[in-house]
Design an enzyme around this catalytic site. Structure first.
Site, PDB file in Angstrom:
ATOM      1  CG  ASN A   9      -0.533  -3.000  -2.279  1.00  0.00           C
ATOM      2  OD1 ASN A   9      -0.454  -3.815  -1.357  1.00  0.00           O
ATOM      3  ND2 ASN A   9       0.490  -2.706  -3.071  1.00  0.00           N
ATOM      4  CD1 TRP A  10      -5.022  -2.346   2.706  1.00  0.00           C
ATOM      5  CD2 TRP A  10      -5.108  -3.925   4.297  1.00  0.00           C
ATOM      6  NE1 TRP A  10      -6.322  -2.466   3.116  1.00  0.00           N
ATOM      7  CE2 TRP A  10      -6.410  -3.421   4.082  1.00  0.00           C
ATOM      8  CE3 TRP A  10      -4.916  -4.929   5.245  1.00  0.00           C
ATOM      9  CZ2 TRP A  10      -7.510  -3.902   4.789  1.00  0.00           C
ATOM     10  CZ3 TRP A  10      -6.011  -5.405   5.955  1.00  0.00           C
ATOM     11  CH2 TRP A  10      -7.293  -4.895   5.724  1.00  0.00           C
ATOM     12  CG  HIS A  94       3.774  -3.213  -6.016  1.00  0.00           C
ATOM     13  ND1 HIS A  94       4.812  -2.444  -5.529  1.00  0.00           N
ATOM     14  CD2 HIS A  94       2.648  -2.472  -5.885  1.00  0.00           C
ATOM     15  CE1 HIS A  94       4.312  -1.280  -5.114  1.00  0.00           C
ATOM     16  NE2 HIS A  94       3.007  -1.272  -5.317  1.00  0.00           N
ATOM     17  CD  GLU A  96       6.138  -0.911  -2.519  1.00  0.00           C
ATOM     18  OE1 GLU A  96       5.427  -1.790  -2.003  1.00  0.00           O
ATOM     19  OE2 GLU A  96       5.823   0.305  -2.543  1.00  0.00           O
ATOM     20  CD  GLU A 166       0.986   0.850  -8.192  1.00  0.00           C
ATOM     21  OE1 GLU A 166       0.071   1.214  -7.465  1.00  0.00           O
ATOM     22  OE2 GLU A 166       1.913   0.116  -7.792  1.00  0.00           O
ATOM     23  CB  SER A 212       0.830   9.977  -4.345  1.00  0.00           C
ATOM     24  OG  SER A 212       2.109   9.643  -3.817  1.00  0.00           O
ATOM     25  N   GLY A 233      -2.207   2.749  -2.156  1.00  0.00           N
ATOM     26  CA  GLY A 233      -1.440   2.265  -1.012  1.00  0.00           C
ATOM     27  C   GLY A 233      -1.902   2.946   0.267  1.00  0.00           C
ATOM     28  N   GLY A 234      -1.158   3.954   0.680  1.00  0.00           N
ATOM     29  CA  GLY A 234      -1.375   4.625   1.970  1.00  0.00           C
ATOM     30  C   GLY A 234      -2.825   4.994   2.259  1.00  0.00           C
TER      31      GLY A 234
HETATM   32  P1  13P Z   1       0.667   4.926  -2.441  1.00  0.00           P
HETATM   33  O1  13P Z   1      -0.791   5.108  -2.765  1.00  0.00           O
HETATM   34  O2  13P Z   1       0.957   4.851  -0.977  1.00  0.00           O
HETATM   35  O3  13P Z   1       1.529   5.924  -3.173  1.00  0.00           O
HETATM   36  O4  13P Z   1       1.097   3.476  -3.021  1.00  0.00           O
HETATM   37  C1  13P Z   1       0.759   3.151  -4.320  1.00  0.00           C
HETATM   38  C2  13P Z   1       1.038   1.715  -4.527  1.00  0.00           C
HETATM   39  O5  13P Z   1       2.168   1.287  -4.602  1.00  0.00           O
HETATM   40  C3  13P Z   1      -0.122   0.820  -4.620  1.00  0.00           C
HETATM   41  O6  13P Z   1       0.258  -0.443  -5.074  1.00  0.00           O
END
Ligand code: 13P
Length: 252
Positions: A9-10, A94, A96, A166, A212, A233-234
């Site tokens: 997930n960018w 998500h 966010e 998550e 993470s 994510g990252g």
């Molecule tokens: P990170 O891997 O950057 O912690 O993000 C996780 C995420 O929210 C993937 O949807």
């Protein structure tokens, strides 16, 4: 058995040109890893370019969000009709989106239904925040989110859903949930699915861990019996993304 899904997930990163450059650099290596489903979730504006670039590969595409209606006066929104044909998956709910854009279990549920109607596989995110975690409310909170997000689905449709556990406190913090705890919560999710749809269906639904995840911890999650992949994510924006995906192939 369940084929693992490793999805990147960018979030709100990379211009279209940057996305093209990045994917050109990793796609052959990523495409060669057949043991897991490989998915990338770029921003909406890059989906067309990515669909062109990934055509003929086994790498899937996900949208990061969508509206649940087909069309209408919803400035700035993207509909399942527009995504259909462009991608195969869509991330819904998500944390966010729930935190910053007012998404609720109800809208998440509407999006899950809309995705399935249009042939998109929803990746439905659930997870507790730090306060809930510290108050030992994780299991009941997450079970409640799963139940509410999947209201009204048949067992057949539920099998096409992917769930991503998550924990909010683990996202982007470098403080990953340890694999044993993630396995526990994901097992709670699977038990919830069994109550909702029967054990046979619960055993088919893929459940990812997210928060993470990186090259150092991915294998530990994948060795857990109920964890069927990761939503990353990252680390999905790094040149080591194919390496992370390869490390997800473990004998469990
Ligand atoms: P990170 O891997 O950057 O912690 O993000 C996780 C995420 O929210 C993937 O949807």
């Amino acid at each position: 058995m369940r084929k693992p899904v490793i999805a990147g997930n960018w979030k709100m990163n990379l211009t279209v040109q940057e996305a093209i450059t990045f994917v050109n650099g990793i796609k052959d290596e990523l495409d060669a890893i057949h043991q897991v489903e490989r998915v990338i979730a770029p921003p909406h504006v890059a989906l067309t370019a990515m669909a062109d670039l990934l055509g003929g590969t086994g790498i899937g595409l996900a949208a990061q969000n969508m509206h649940y209606l087909d069309k209408g006066a919803f400035t700035g929104e993207v509909s399942p009709l527009m995504l259909k044909g462009l991608c195969q998956y869509v991330i819904v709910g998500h944390s966010e989106r729930r935190m910053y854009f007012g998404e609720t279990d109800q809208t998440v549920n509407q999006k899950v239904h809309a995705a399935l109607i249009h042939g998109l596989a929803p990746i439905m995110c659930v997870g507790e925040n730090l306060e809930q975690n510290e108050s030992r409310l994780t299991d009941s909170w997450v079970a409640g989110q799963v139940q509410a997000g999947l209201v009204g689905l048949s067992s057949t449709n539920a099998q096409r859903v992917i769930i991503a556990y998550e924990p909010v406190w683990a996202i982007g913090t470098g403080r990953a949930c340890d694999a044993i705890t993630a396995q526990h919560v994901i097992q709670v999710i699977r038990s919830t699915l069994s109550i909702l749809f029967g054990e046979q269906t619960a055993q088919v639904i893929r459940i990812q861990y997210g928060g993470s995840v990186d090259v150092n911890n991915i294998a530990g999650y994948m060795r857990q019996p109920d964890i069927d992949g990761a939503l990353v994510g990252g680390a999905s924006l790094k040149s080591t993304w194919p390496q992370l995906t390869r490390l997800a192939v473990v004998d469990s």
